[in-house]
Design a protein around this motif. Structure first.
Motif, PDB file in Angstrom:
ATOM      1  N   MET A   7       0.864  -1.174   0.000  1.00  0.00           N
ATOM      2  CA  MET A   7       0.000   0.000   0.000  1.00  0.00           C
ATOM      3  C   MET A   7       0.906   1.232   0.000  1.00  0.00           C
ATOM      4  SD  MET A   7      -2.981  -1.283  -0.072  1.00  0.00           S
ATOM      5  CE  MET A   7      -4.036   0.097   0.264  1.00  0.00           C
ATOM      6  N   ALA A   8       0.443   2.320  -0.533  1.00  0.00           N
ATOM      7  CA  ALA A   8       1.263   3.533  -0.645  1.00  0.00           C
ATOM      8  C   ALA A   8       1.764   4.000   0.717  1.00  0.00           C
ATOM      9  CB  ALA A   8       0.474   4.641  -1.338  1.00  0.00           C
ATOM     10  N   GLN A   9       0.955   3.886   1.748  1.00  0.00           N
ATOM     11  CA  GLN A   9       1.363   4.316   3.083  1.00  0.00           C
ATOM     12  C   GLN A   9       2.518   3.453   3.597  1.00  0.00           C
ATOM     13  OE1 GLN A   9      -1.776   3.625   2.137  1.00  0.00           O
ATOM     14  NE2 GLN A   9      -2.897   5.537   2.363  1.00  0.00           N
ATOM     15  N   ASP A  10       2.425   2.143   3.372  1.00  0.00           N
ATOM     16  CA  ASP A  10       3.499   1.238   3.794  1.00  0.00           C
ATOM     17  C   ASP A  10       4.781   1.521   3.018  1.00  0.00           C
ATOM     18  OD1 ASP A  10       1.682  -0.023   5.499  1.00  0.00           O
ATOM     19  OD2 ASP A  10       1.116  -1.475   3.951  1.00  0.00           O
ATOM     20  N   PHE A  15      10.349   3.299   2.686  1.00  0.00           N
ATOM     21  CA  PHE A  15      11.401   3.848   1.839  1.00  0.00           C
ATOM     22  C   PHE A  15      11.503   5.369   1.875  1.00  0.00           C
ATOM     23  CE2 PHE A  15      10.035  -0.158  -0.175  1.00  0.00           C
ATOM     24  CZ  PHE A  15      11.208  -0.878   0.011  1.00  0.00           C
ATOM     25  N   GLY A  16      10.464   6.041   2.302  1.00  0.00           N
ATOM     26  CA  GLY A  16      10.495   7.499   2.346  1.00  0.00           C
ATOM     27  C   GLY A  16      10.601   8.141   0.975  1.00  0.00           C
ATOM     28  N   LEU A  17      10.145   7.425  -0.044  1.00  0.00           N
ATOM     29  CA  LEU A  17      10.234   7.943  -1.410  1.00  0.00           C
ATOM     30  C   LEU A  17       8.898   8.520  -1.852  1.00  0.00           C
ATOM     31  CD1 LEU A  17      12.189   4.937  -2.962  1.00  0.00           C
ATOM     32  CD2 LEU A  17      13.124   7.155  -2.284  1.00  0.00           C
ATOM     33  N   THR A  22       0.216   8.643  -0.625  1.00  0.00           N
ATOM     34  CA  THR A  22      -1.010   8.226  -1.312  1.00  0.00           C
ATOM     35  C   THR A  22      -0.754   7.570  -2.660  1.00  0.00           C
ATOM     36  OG1 THR A  22      -1.276  10.435  -2.254  1.00  0.00           O
ATOM     37  CG2 THR A  22      -2.419   9.986  -0.177  1.00  0.00           C
ATOM     38  N   THR A  23       0.507   7.636  -3.133  1.00  0.00           N
ATOM     39  CA  THR A  23       0.845   7.004  -4.408  1.00  0.00           C
ATOM     40  C   THR A  23       2.238   6.383  -4.321  1.00  0.00           C
ATOM     41  OG1 THR A  23       1.850   9.012  -5.306  1.00  0.00           O
ATOM     42  CG2 THR A  23      -0.501   8.663  -5.766  1.00  0.00           C
ATOM     43  N   ILE A  24       2.495   5.444  -5.210  1.00  0.00           N
ATOM     44  CA  ILE A  24       3.829   4.857  -5.353  1.00  0.00           C
ATOM     45  C   ILE A  24       4.323   5.230  -6.748  1.00  0.00           C
ATOM     46  CG2 ILE A  24       5.193   2.744  -5.428  1.00  0.00           C
ATOM     47  CD1 ILE A  24       3.074   1.444  -3.631  1.00  0.00           C
TER      48      ILE A  24
END
Length: 61
Positions: A7-10, A15-17, A22-24
């Motif tokens: 999930m985007a939050q995880d 990774f802090g990227l 809310t998005t990857i």
């Protein structure tokens, strides 16, 4: 709908990227995947060397 993958939050927490949680971003995902592949390749090489060494030890007995 089922979801496969992080999930985007995880992802953001791990990774802090990206610009937020809310998005990857695809480019970041590809970068992380390439680093993971490189690490696995390195580990495989080490394991192969260890197996070769163990085979040699057995052959020397």
């Amino acid at each position: 709908m089922r979801h496969l993958g992080p999930m985007a939050q995880d992802w953001h927490a791990a990774f802090g990227l990206g610009k937020g949680d809310t998005t990857i971003p695809v480019v970041d995902a590809h970068g992380v995947l390439l680093v993971a592949i490189q690490a696995l390749r390195r580990e495989l090489g080490e394991l192969r060397a260890e197996v070769d060494q163990l085979h040699q030890q057995l052959a020397d007995r």
